[in-house]
Design an enzyme around this catalytic site. Structure first.
Site, PDB file in Angstrom:
ATOM      1  N   SER A  61       0.762  -1.129  -0.070  1.00 24.80           N
ATOM      2  CA  SER A  61       0.011  -0.121  -0.090  1.00 24.80           C
ATOM      3  C   SER A  61       0.950   1.368   0.048  1.00 24.80           C
ATOM      4  O   SER A  61       2.322   1.320   0.090  1.00 24.80           O
ATOM      5  CB  SER A  61      -1.021   0.037   1.079  1.00 24.80           C
ATOM      6  OG  SER A  61      -0.212   0.111   2.393  1.00 24.80           O
ATOM      7  N   LYS A  62       0.277   2.441   0.263  1.00 24.55           N
ATOM      8  CA  LYS A  62       0.922   3.626  -0.051  1.00 24.55           C
ATOM      9  C   LYS A  62       1.880   3.830   1.165  1.00 24.55           C
ATOM     10  O   LYS A  62       2.878   4.702   1.060  1.00 24.55           O
ATOM     11  CB  LYS A  62      -0.138   4.757  -0.262  1.00 24.55           C
ATOM     12  CG  LYS A  62      -0.758   4.762  -1.510  1.00 24.55           C
ATOM     13  CD  LYS A  62      -1.716   6.000  -1.596  1.00 24.55           C
ATOM     14  CE  LYS A  62      -2.130   6.213  -3.027  1.00 24.55           C
ATOM     15  NZ  LYS A  62      -3.167   7.285  -2.931  1.00 24.55           N
ATOM     16  N   ARG A  63       1.709   3.157   2.250  1.00 30.13           N
ATOM     17  CA  ARG A  63       2.377   3.523   3.362  1.00 30.13           C
ATOM     18  C   ARG A  63       3.794   2.805   3.097  1.00 30.13           C
ATOM     19  O   ARG A  63       4.735   3.019   4.075  1.00 30.13           O
ATOM     20  CB  ARG A  63       1.763   3.059   4.749  1.00 30.13           C
ATOM     21  CG  ARG A  63       1.449   1.244   4.944  1.00 30.13           C
ATOM     22  CD  ARG A  63       0.964   0.819   6.042  1.00 30.13           C
ATOM     23  NE  ARG A  63       1.114  -0.436   6.217  1.00 30.13           N
ATOM     24  CZ  ARG A  63       0.243  -1.176   5.902  1.00 30.13           C
ATOM     25  NH1 ARG A  63      -1.209  -0.625   5.081  1.00 30.13           N
ATOM     26  NH2 ARG A  63      -0.030  -2.511   6.017  1.00 30.13           N
ATOM     27  N   HIS A  64       3.936   1.903   2.047  1.00 33.73           N
ATOM     28  CA  HIS A  64       5.167   1.399   2.011  1.00 33.73           C
ATOM     29  C   HIS A  64       5.764   2.174   1.153  1.00 33.73           C
ATOM     30  O   HIS A  64       7.199   1.569   0.547  1.00 33.73           O
ATOM     31  CB  HIS A  64       5.015  -0.239   1.407  1.00 33.73           C
ATOM     32  CG  HIS A  64       4.451  -0.992   2.543  1.00 33.73           C
ATOM     33  ND1 HIS A  64       3.045  -1.361   2.281  1.00 33.73           N
ATOM     34  CD2 HIS A  64       4.645  -1.316   3.456  1.00 33.73           C
ATOM     35  CE1 HIS A  64       2.684  -2.346   3.403  1.00 33.73           C
ATOM     36  NE2 HIS A  64       3.911  -2.335   4.275  1.00 33.73           N
ATOM     37  N   GLY A  65       5.436   3.306   0.703  1.00 33.50           N
ATOM     38  CA  GLY A  65       6.256   4.045  -0.131  1.00 33.50           C
ATOM     39  C   GLY A  65       5.330   3.949  -1.513  1.00 33.50           C
ATOM     40  O   GLY A  65       4.018   3.891  -1.613  1.00 33.50           O
TER      41      GLY A  65
END
Length: 491
Positions: free
Chosen positions: A249-253
């Site tokens: 997801s976006k929290r991983h970059g």
């Protein structure tokens, strides 16, 4: 199994409700590699029947992302929004054969049925109450204007199974499958009806897609059976997880392909990295005792690709590994091939290089081994292409804080002006002799000169840099060394 009398035919079918993300890009890549390896056909289909969320911008983003990775398609793009009559005709066929029925339950009624099922600890599945309505009576009600959807009549009892090229034999109990909607009341198809209709009309032989579609497949198998058509070969690709083993997801970059392009990744690096997420090339040549190869160009990936190399376990997206691939591929490019990508970064940064093309190519060749990504060429490497560059404040504080050092560098510049020869060897010889004369370590002058000439504490060999910049620039920059601590950038 379908009759493969023609070439294998595969497709990538993204929904334009978002940009091309990593998982979709890998699915597209695997389909493309399979088509190119087998001499087959790669089809692009845009599944845009979610009219509220789909947009032209997202369609363009998908096309741009695929082109950047280097994926070309043989047919399409086809748009499902332009094929609504085909889906309605398929629903009519299933109604006439008794494999589908009209359902008149309202949204409120369905919600109440689900609440009752949950309160009774039953699966919240549709109770098939409209399945018993006489088909002729149901048709009359629809013609009278009563809203309805078309549902598939899932066989009661037994199971639905299929063979998957990755996961092997997969079987689902029919009792676990709801009578799913095929056509909504407004005539818009659901995913199951549109995808099977299109896959049949486009004569697909293989369906290569993410493992998150495994649970959808039995419903589609039932549709194939109801339409009297043979099944394609299914191959469900494992998911891509973040380093914490959760869904990427976006929290991983960054997760969209275009975002990685903006981060300065070169396309071959991204394609090479993406191909090895969940797939292992078999038969890659290597010498005994050597580690497994990881760097493969497009043709090598095409030559080696096969479905039996796809793993069942989920892949992990490692940003550090992607950065390593980027380093390796930047080094493998010729300066001529790398330049257009660098020019994109220069354009975004509003930077204009000086010098002729040969000087620019020579600078790129010198810097390639040290480039982390393309952005370096518009940032830390500016001094190699123009006199408009900034000094790294930490480098200045470490190596040019001492006024004596700055003064010595200015004097060193005057010595270089008097030197007739100009080469790496002559520049190094003069600097070391000058350091000995002044009673300072050569490293002090080398480090200080590096910052004065490039603005950075880290650079290629100082004397290679001098040879590249040329006498005129070196003399100008060394003569300005005395004033560096008082300014932030070159005038």
């Amino acid at each position: 199994m379908p009759d493969f009398s023609s070439k294998p035919r595969v497709r990538f079918a993204p929904s334009p409700t978002g940009y091309l993300h990593v998982g979709g890009a890998r699915t597209a890549l695997f389909n493309w590699l399979f088509a190119r390896h087998t001499g087959g056909v790669f089809i692009l289909r845009i599944e845009d029947t979610d009219f509220e969320r789909s947009s032209e911008e997202m369609v363009q983003g998908i096309l741009d992302g695929m082109r950047w990775i280097g994926l070309d398609w043989d047919e399409g793009p086809f748009f499902q929004s332009q094929r609504l009559t085909q889906y309605q005709a398929a629903a009519d066929t299933l109604l006439k054969s008794g494999h589908a029925y009209r359902c008149f339950c309202t949204k409120e009624q369905l919600e109440e049925k689900r609440r009752q099922a949950e309160s009774s600890s039953r699966p919240p599945m549709y109770d098939r109450s409209c399945r018993s309505i006489d088909p002729a009576r149901a048709a009359e009600r629809q013609q009278a204007g009563e809203p309805c959807v078309i549902r598939f009549a899932v066989p009661q009892g037994g199971s639905t199974a299929f063979d998957d090229a990755v996961f092997g034999r997969v079987e689902f109990s029919n009792d676990e499958l709801e009578d799913f909607v095929l056509l909504r009341s407004g005539g818009v198809p659901t995913y199951h009806l549109s995808v099977v209709t299109d896959d049949l009309e486009m004569r697909l032989t293989h369906i290569i897609r993410g493992a998150d579609h495994l649970s959808n497949t039995p419903k589609q198998v039932l549709l194939y059976n109801a339409l009297g058509r043979p099944l394609p070969i299914f191959a469900h690709v494992p998911l891509i997880l973040g380093p914490d083993k959760s869904r990427l997801s976006k929290r991983h970059g960054a997760t969209s392909v275009t975002a990685y392009r903006e981060l300065g990744i070169v396309p071959e690096a991204f394609r090479n990295f993406l191909a090895l997420l969940g797939w292992t090339p078999r038969g890659a040549a290597r010498q005994p005792g050597e580690p497994e190869r990881e760097i493969f160009d497009s043709q090598e990936l095409i030559d080696l690709f096969s479905l039996d190399g796809i793993a069942r376990s989920n892949a992990v997206f490692d940003v550090d590994k992607l950065a390593w691939f980027n380093l390796e591929w930047i080094r493998r490019y010729t300066p001529e091939k790398l330049l257009p990508f660098i020019q994109e970064e220069w354009s975004k940064a509003g930077f204009h290089p000086d010098g002729d093309m040969q000087e620019i190519y020579a600078a790129i060749a010198l810097l390639q081994p040290r480039a982390r990504n393309l952005k370096d060429f518009a940032g830390a490497f500016r001094a190699y292409f123009s006199d408009q560059y900034e000094y790294d404040s930490a480098a200045v504080a470490k190596y040019l804080k001492d006024a004596v050092v700055r003064s010595l560098l200015t004097e060193l510049g005057r010595r270089y002006a008097e030197q007739s020869a100009w080469s790496e060897a002559s520049s190094e010889s003069l600097l070391r002799a000058f350091a000995e004369e002044k009673g300072v370590k050569a490293g002090v002058l080398i480090n200080g000169a590096r910052v004065a000439l490039t603005g950075q504490a880290v650079a290629p060999s100082l004397f290679a840099v001098m040879a590249l910049l040329g006498r005129k620039r070196v003399l100008a920059r060394l003569s300005a060394a005395e004033h560096i601590a008082a300014v932030e950038s070159m005038p």
